[in-house]
Design an enzyme around this catalytic site. Structure first.
Site, PDB file in Angstrom:
ATOM      1  N   HIS A   1       0.822  -1.203   0.000  1.00 47.88           N
ATOM      2  CA  HIS A   1       0.000   0.000   0.000  1.00 47.88           C
ATOM      3  C   HIS A   1       0.860   1.259   0.000  1.00 47.88           C
ATOM      4  O   HIS A   1       2.041   1.236   0.351  1.00 47.88           O
ATOM      5  CB  HIS A   1      -0.939   0.000   1.210  1.00 47.88           C
ATOM      6  CG  HIS A   1      -0.222   0.045   2.526  1.00 47.88           C
ATOM      7  ND1 HIS A   1       0.346   1.199   3.035  1.00 47.88           N
ATOM      8  CD2 HIS A   1       0.020  -0.921   3.424  1.00 47.88           C
ATOM      9  CE1 HIS A   1       0.905   0.939   4.194  1.00 47.88           C
ATOM     10  NE2 HIS A   1       0.724  -0.355   4.454  1.00 47.88           N
TER      11      HIS A   1
ATOM     12  N   GLU B   1      -2.351  -7.166   7.658  1.00 48.39           N
ATOM     13  CA  GLU B   1      -1.000  -7.058   8.202  1.00 48.39           C
ATOM     14  C   GLU B   1      -0.885  -7.844   9.504  1.00 48.39           C
ATOM     15  O   GLU B   1      -1.895  -8.197  10.131  1.00 48.39           O
ATOM     16  CB  GLU B   1      -0.649  -5.572   8.417  1.00 48.39           C
ATOM     17  CG  GLU B   1       0.748  -5.304   8.958  1.00 48.39           C
ATOM     18  CD  GLU B   1       1.892  -5.813   8.085  1.00 48.39           C
ATOM     19  OE1 GLU B   1       2.002  -7.038   7.898  1.00 48.39           O
ATOM     20  OE2 GLU B   1       2.696  -4.984   7.607  1.00 48.39           O
TER      21      GLU B   1
END
Length: 182
Positions: free
Chosen positions: A3, A74
């Protein structure tokens, strides 16, 4: 693809389950992925459900085809969430997330199990797969892909909004490109 930048990634903070949005720079980084990715067709596009990854995916041009995969979240950093390595090392010299017992979160093997599930899902796609996720989970995924121990991901730095390509050379799984930014 990792990202784009967030305020926490720019500050070096461990950003696991906290849903921190992209900064303006992060949005520009995500848009910069659109052109190089547009030259390639993907059989499957997967993203972490966290907005920083999902927004990067959408800005890169895959909002219509993305499927959310919770396994791409994550690492759950538990008590280390929101803290930088430097902050943690003030009380624990030499500390590393790669070696730590993560109280209230996941250990590296937990993350590796999720990464292996993504690899298995991608293997059934019938073509190339795009993944939009986060630094540590992608580093662990790459290590697992290459047949390395999950902790070997500590040797694979990954910048925000970077591109990595995993593939094959003959029958061997390889890392073809790593940490390419645009």
């Amino acid at each position: 693809m990792r990202h784009g930048e967030t305020a926490w990634s720019a500050g070096g903070k461990h950003t696991g389950r906290t849903d921190v949005p992209l900064t303006e720079k992060g949005k520009h980084q995500a848009l910069a992925l659109k052109e190089p990715l547009s030259e390639h067709a993907f059989a499957l596009v997967l993203s972490s459900p966290l907005s920083r990854a999902l927004d990067t995916c959408r800005l890169a041009g895959y909002g219509d085809s993305v499927q959310v995969d919770d396994n791409l979240r994550e690492w759950d950093y538990g008590m280390y969430e929101g803290k930088s390595t430097a902050d943690v090392r003030k009380g624990a010299p030499g500390w590393s997330i790669w070696e730590a017992d993560v109280q209230g979160g996941e250990n590296v093997e937990d993350v590796a199990a999720r990464a292996r599930a993504v690899i298995a899902r991608a293997g059934k796609a019938g073509g190339d797969v795009a993944l939009f996720a986060h630094a540590h989970v992608l580093r662990i995924l790459a290590a697992c892909w290459a047949g390395l121990p999950p902790r070997a991901g500590k040797h694979l730095s990954l910048s925000t909004a970077s591109l990595a390509i995993l593939g094959y050379e003959h029958e061997y799984r390889v890392i073809k490109l790593w940490n390419k930014t645009f």
